[in-house]
Scaffold this active site. Structure first.
Site, mmCIF file in Angstrom:
data_model
loop_
_atom_site.group_PDB
_atom_site.id
_atom_site.type_symbol
_atom_site.label_atom_id
_atom_site.label_comp_id
_atom_site.label_asym_id
_atom_site.label_seq_id
_atom_site.Cartn_x
_atom_site.Cartn_y
_atom_site.Cartn_z
ATOM 1 N N LYS A 1 36.888 -22.361 51.240
ATOM 2 C CA LYS A 1 36.385 -22.911 49.981
ATOM 3 C C LYS A 1 36.156 -24.415 50.050
ATOM 4 O O LYS A 1 35.292 -24.957 49.368
ATOM 5 C CB LYS A 1 37.373 -22.596 48.845
ATOM 6 N N GLU B 1 36.060 -23.027 38.230
ATOM 7 C CA GLU B 1 36.821 -21.831 37.901
ATOM 8 C C GLU B 1 37.572 -21.433 39.154
ATOM 9 O O GLU B 1 37.190 -21.831 40.262
ATOM 10 C CB GLU B 1 35.878 -20.697 37.488
ATOM 11 N N SER C 1 38.897 -15.750 56.372
ATOM 12 C CA SER C 1 38.505 -16.710 55.331
ATOM 13 C C SER C 1 39.661 -17.535 54.785
ATOM 14 O O SER C 1 39.447 -18.640 54.308
ATOM 15 C CB SER C 1 37.801 -15.978 54.194
HETATM 16 C C1 LIG Z 1 40.663 -16.659 51.281
HETATM 17 C C2 LIG Z 1 39.560 -16.160 50.429
HETATM 18 N N1 LIG Z 1 38.643 -15.337 50.958
HETATM 19 C C3 LIG Z 1 37.629 -14.847 50.219
HETATM 20 C C4 LIG Z 1 37.501 -15.139 48.872
HETATM 21 C C5 LIG Z 1 36.379 -14.525 48.105
HETATM 22 O O1 LIG Z 1 35.356 -15.404 47.784
HETATM 23 P P1 LIG Z 1 33.969 -15.392 48.537
HETATM 24 O O2 LIG Z 1 33.468 -13.989 48.508
HETATM 25 O O3 LIG Z 1 33.114 -16.319 47.759
HETATM 26 O O4 LIG Z 1 34.187 -15.859 49.920
HETATM 27 C C6 LIG Z 1 38.429 -16.006 48.274
HETATM 28 C C7 LIG Z 1 38.288 -16.350 46.849
HETATM 29 O O5 LIG Z 1 39.101 -16.863 46.185
HETATM 30 C C8 LIG Z 1 39.476 -16.523 49.075
HETATM 31 O O6 LIG Z 1 40.392 -17.343 48.545
#
Ligand SMILES: Cc1ncc(COP(=O)(O)O)c(C=O)c1O
Lengths: 394, 273
Positions: free
Chosen positions: A90, A112, A379
């Site tokens: 993020k 948000e 992620s």
């Molecule tokens: C570690 C992590 N992965 C994935 C997501 C999902 O968001 P996005 O689909 O935008 O990557 C989040 C959202 O809070 C997250 O914190």
């Protein structure tokens, strides 16, 4: 491919656009122009590159998961976004947007958050650049992601609880947009994923595509000493980490798989799988797939992971789905929990519950993927989820 | 030609414009306080001097609405208010009160039934036009064409943030009327009268003779009188919806509305020359 940017109405094929109250329209047009100017300005890129390297810690490593590779019978790699500052991808977006807000002279930033990762990343970028910050978060999420609430407060950010509706990400986005309608002249809204009205889905993708661009160099099948990926897998909430790693590979021979939350199971109706089980409509300013009833009322999503607990998805993913550029699948809460433990025990990495969905799909499909080079976008890290998992495991 | 002249509400606004007066157009969510008693709310307001109505079709995620109208929508949905139920109510409002009315909702419920089908049903119910709070001019062409085919006007918004050039472009689309957003922000009651409505109205007047109706934040007879002095119509929503939400039963809601609308109508109509 004609994927470079959306058309002048902000459309990706049939999806996207700007379904926003008039009060916001001038700001959206101003933002689009400001982003275009910044994005073609070498000095903006230089400043962003500096912050991404020295503050965020980019490039993030790729890591060969030897023990899991052996256990699953494939060649498994992780793109380590969990090692980025604040523990998730993020931050790539928030540092970029905060720099842009500063350039636009906006003294206040709102956001948000669902899992709290975007909120923490926004609060961090605001502390870094000295900008006032307020984050909207659903009451349910405040409870299940308490660690991140405290982190945001430590970073000097006001966390505003949203009690309307089920108190999850959808409600937080709506409340942030309502704040923005009232404060748009002095405030920039850092949306946390590739969702919302144009130019957000495009701009957030541009800030996140660094993930895939790094991967192209790190796994080039040549000088890097690492193979090229056959398959890239990422979880999809709004879709920013997935779009960030997919985009540079769109239209190539690499198989792209987005994993949505099946929650309690698609058949129960309690899930967050907008692409797999939703239908086209408009949510939060954009035409995309969403979970809705026959009357066009938005349905509540459900996922054990707050970051995937959202009834919409980014419009570019909707286009990728319809054009077959990527495929989208889903994983239940229970499968994700199992993968959470598997990764922790086998590789010494405690992942975010969101991320665990991506691994769960790979584990399920191991026979099909046998021998393939598979990259999971790791992620985020799972510290924020430890308390929730401990409670669920009891 | 603009739809303004060809729908009942367009005719009413045209008349107000020519006489230098203004009309009062209360907003009320359909299906409140209940499906059987909702019509009584509109009758009470018509009796008290309302000139026309904005009938709200409830939507789960109303981005342009503050807590009062949001809550009203959720309650109406819980009480089972459907699109067809809301349009049947609108039809009853128009036939029993004789007051022209527009539908107010958001884009997604319209897309769900299909823009053309929605237009057909709204027109059959006797609506003069449609307001979609999340439909800016950039996305409006397809909607406006389908509505026009059914004899309905589309309302477009202008806000204090809308620059002059953009304002002229929005007006050039010839909406049924221009909804002037009197306050920066979502719907909801305010204590002070808008400080920006006068400037917005003057900028509208400078470029178009499309009727201008001011709404958002207008809560008291005093606010309404100030708005009526510079516009052709005044919309009051949250201040009225709150009375229905707070009332212990339907008859007290109706009498509370009657009183409030009588005061607002007196204030708005006092500007008539
Ligand atoms: C570690 C992590 N992965 C994935 C997501 C999902 O968001 P996005 O689909 O935008 O990557 C989040 C959202 O809070 C997250 O914190």
């Amino acid at each position: 491919m004609t994927l470079i940017r959306p058309d002048e109405r902000g459309r990706f094929g049939e999806f996207g656009g700007r379904f926003a109250p008039e009060t916001l329209m001038p700001a959206l047009l101003e933002l689009e122009a400001a982003f275009e100017a910044a994005w073609s300005d070498p000095s903006f890129h230089a400043e962003l590159r500096h912050l991404l390297r020295d503050f965020v810690g980019r490039p993030t490593p790729v890591y060969r998961a030897d023990r899991l590779s052996q256990e699953l019978g494939l060649d498994l790699w992780f793109k380590r976004e969990d090692l980025a500052h604040t523990g998730a991808h993020k931050i790539n977006n928030t540092v970029g947007q905060a720099l842009l807000a500063k350039r636009m002279g906006k003294p206040r930033i709102i956001a948000e958050t669902g899992a709290g990762q975007h909120g923490v990343a926004t609060a961090t970028a605001c502390a870094l650049l000295g900008i006032e910050c307020a984050v909207y978060m659903g009451a349910t999420d405040i409870e299940r992601q308490a660690l991140n609430v405290y982190r945001m407060r430590l970073l000097g950010c006001e966390v505003i609880p949203v009690t309307k509706g089920p108190g999850t990400l959808k409600d937080a986005v709506s409340e942030a947009m309502r704040d923005w309608v009232a404060t748009v002249e002095t405030t920039h809204y850092i949306i946390g994923s590739v969702v919302g009205p144009h130019p957000f889905p495009w701009m957030v993708r541009e800030f996140q595509k660094v993930i895939g661009e790094e991967l192209q160099e790190q796994m080039d099948g040549g000088d890097s000493g690492r193979p090229r990926p056959d398959v890239i897998v990422a979880c999809v909430g709004g879709g920013s980490n997935a779009m960030g790693i997919f985009y540079p590979y769109a239209g190539s021979s690499v198989r792209l798989v987005g994993v949505e939350a099946a929650g309690h199971g698609l058949e129960t109706g309690e899930h967050g799988a907008s692409l797999v089980a939703g239908s086209p409509g408009v949510i939060h300013g954009s035409r995309t797939y969403l979970l809705q009833d026959d009357a066009g009322q938005v349905l509540e999503a459900h996922s054990v992971s707050a970051g995937l607990d959202y009834p919409g998805v980014g419009p570019e993913h909707a286009n990728f789905k319809d054009r077959g550029i990527a495929e989208y699948v889903s994983i239940t809460d229970a499968e994700a929990m199992e993968a959470f433990h598997l990764l922790s025990r086998t590789e010494g990495i405690i992942p975010a519950l969101e991320t665990a969905h991506a691994l769960a799909w790979v584990a399920n499909e191991r026979d099909d993927l046998a021998g393939k080079t598979v990259v999971i976008n790791l992620s985020g890290r799972g510290d924020k989820d430890v308390q929730q998992v401990a409670a669920l495991d009891e | 030609m603009s739809e303004t002249a060809t729908t009942p509400l367009g005719a009413l606004l045209g008349k107000a414009q020519r006489s230098g007066g203004a009309v009062l157009l209360p907003y009320m969510t359909a299906g409140l306080p209940g499906p059987e008693t909702s019509l009584d709310m509109f009758r009470a307001m018509a009796d008290a001097g309302a000139d026309g109505f904005e009938v709200g079709i409830p939507y789960s995620d109303p981005l342009m609405d503050g807590p009062t109208i949001h809550e009203a929508g959720l309650r109406a949905l819980d009480a089972g208010t459907s699109l067809d139920g809301a349009l049947r109510l609108l039809e009853a409002v128009v036939t029993t009160t004789g007051k022209p009315s527009v539908v107010m909702t958001y884009v997604n419920p319209v897309l769900r039934v299909g823009v053309g089908e929605f237009a057909k049903r709204a027109a059959a119910a006797g609506a003069s036009g449609v307001i979609l709070a999340d439909l800016p001019a950039e996305e409006a062409d397809h909607f406006q064409a389908a509505f026009a085919d059914a004899g309905l006007g589309l309302v477009l918004f202008v806000a204090p943030t809308t620059g002059d050039e953009r304002l002229a472009a929005v007006a050039a689309a010839q909406p049924l009327f221009l909804y002037g957003v009197a306050e920066l922000g979502v719907t909801g009651e305010r204590t002070d009268a808008s400080s920006r409505a006068g400037e917005l109205a003057a900028r509208v007047r400078a470029v178009t003779d499309v009727p201008l109706v001011l709404g958002v934040g207008i809560s008291t007879p005093d606010h309404a009188a100030q708005a009526a002095a510079v516009a052709d119509g005044v919309i009051v929503g949250s201040a009225l919806v709150r009375r229905v939400l707070d009332a212990p039963d339907a008859p007290s809601a109706a009498s509370s509305l009657h009183q409030a609308v009588a005061d607002l109508a007196a204030a708005v109509h006092s500007t008539r020359s």
